[in-house]
Design an enzyme around this catalytic site. Sequence first.
Site, mmCIF file in Angstrom:
data_model
loop_
_atom_site.group_PDB
_atom_site.id
_atom_site.type_symbol
_atom_site.label_atom_id
_atom_site.label_comp_id
_atom_site.label_asym_id
_atom_site.label_seq_id
_atom_site.Cartn_x
_atom_site.Cartn_y
_atom_site.Cartn_z
ATOM 1 C CD GLU A 176 -3.217 -1.061 1.931
ATOM 2 O OE1 GLU A 176 -3.282 -0.167 2.793
ATOM 3 O OE2 GLU A 176 -4.137 -1.870 1.723
ATOM 4 C CD GLU A 298 -3.620 -6.070 3.001
ATOM 5 O OE1 GLU A 298 -4.522 -5.359 3.491
ATOM 6 O OE2 GLU A 298 -2.413 -5.826 3.113
HETATM 7 O O1 AHR Z 1 -5.327 -5.868 6.865
HETATM 8 C C1 AHR Z 1 -5.292 -4.676 7.576
HETATM 9 C C2 AHR Z 1 -4.628 -3.533 6.814
HETATM 10 O O2 AHR Z 1 -5.400 -3.226 5.702
HETATM 11 C C3 AHR Z 1 -3.275 -3.815 6.223
HETATM 12 O O3 AHR Z 1 -2.243 -3.627 7.145
HETATM 13 C C4 AHR Z 1 -3.178 -2.826 5.133
HETATM 14 O O4 AHR Z 1 -2.352 -3.262 4.082
HETATM 15 C C5 AHR Z 1 -4.616 -2.614 4.710
HETATM 16 O O5 AHR Z 1 -4.941 -1.277 4.654
#
Ligand code: AHR
Length: 498
Positions: A176, A298
């Site tokens: 990110e 994710e």
């Molecule tokens: O999964 C929680 C958070 O969500 C992670 O650390 C980040 O990559 C995303 O914003």
Amino acid sequence: MTSGNTLTIGADQTIGKLDRNLYAHFSEHLGRCVYEGLWVGEDSPIPNTKGIRNDVLEALKRISVPALRWPGGCFADEYHWKDGIGPREDRKRMINTHWGGVVENNHFGTHEFMMLCELLDCEPIICGNVGSGTVQEMSEWVEYMTFDGVSPMAELRAKNGREKPWKLTYFGVGNENWGCGGNMRPQYYADEYKRYQTYVRNYGDNRIHRIACGPSDGDYEWTDVLMREAHRHLDSISLHYYTVPGVWSDKGAATGFGEEDWFVTLKKTLRMDELITKHSTIMDRYDPDKRVGLVIDEWGTWYNVEPGTNPGFLYQQNTIRDALVAGLNFHIFHDHNDRVRMANIAQMVNVLQAVILTEGDRMLLTPTYHVFDMYKVHQDAERLELRLVSEERYSFGGESIAKLSASASKDAEGRIHISLCNVDPSNAAELSIDLRGLAGGGIRVSGTELTANAMDAHNTFEQPDRVKPAPFSEFAVEGTSLRVKLSPMSVTVLRIEG
Ligand code: AHR
């Protein structure tokens, strides 16, 4: 059977592999995922294997975890790997600024993570630090893990008890970086990516698959710039998309919600299809042969935390609604198997849409865990061509979504597995399934179903088996056709043997 829902499957029409890595996981130094959830330490009264709790380990082995991403997440871009090696009592302590401001003692580091992957027999996915780390630090980490021979990092590794290098295939270059990983512009990240990845070396016969930080949600400009500037230097780009029923300041409750939240959650989950389609179309412009993968590293639901818990720990309950979110997402990943080769649920234990929750020495399996268990038959199986006509829609508040979702695959032994979701919380669904191209006459069918009697049915430490799979027998076979009746709010997997 009166409804017009039909599913036609080309039993002899395979359309690519369903990579086992679509069923991968993500574990971050966040809340109680790593500490308590996975790692309790060798001296813990909780039974453990070299510090990893046995109950969780055994449960994870049962779902055949193919790959595990670590150490973050946002944590990855403030993680300095050298703080997490050497004698544990000497390791540096730091503040986990992203997640609850708690002290991180670095007791779970590279050696512990690699050991966990060996115990799970899964592939490690390391996410390196671009946001606050250096090129040298990243380069040395790869050398530490994979160099076989005489080198400063290989010697340091041996001094810390590991002579042989580990096999490491997947390496993420930042996380990110448009947000918590440095707030960069895509142009800037693309340049930084190319610089960092240059020193992520392939040592010996170890070959690294480089994953660049891709977009969030519908940030198509990020994908366009990154692919334009760097596609020749990368193997995959990531995509993060969470299902949030509400808004970020009030995401909605994990339990005790009404039908509006149910509907919105499932509708928003289906947006995954649109996101993958659009990002993939942009990628096609630079990579028409689809060499570059899209890694959804994710995904999952994100609700308000459980009342009374640390807001920075992202601890939430998990209901039959989450099971349907998982089933729908898996079907979408299957549908895009030409581009999507890995997906990682956020997260493995005690955080967001976890497959396992723990409390002290107790553990429970969530409805999401059961979907991973039921769907593991798809791992590395051949996707089958299908056409689903979900004539019935599930409507709420003047809007509607398809009531049914389906996917099918054929495994190495020739068995066919059909997974089905009925998202309607109140009404069963009738479905006619026609299997075309099957050699021979009859078929043998068996099935498993996950359903519940309330939209927020979930497992608790007192009642850990409230939502669990049961044998499914609501079907009738006629030649190579089947008629099934799917319960309201259900996930079902059928096995067809010829
Ligand atoms: O999964 C929680 C958070 O969500 C992670 O650390 C980040 O990559 C995303 O914003």
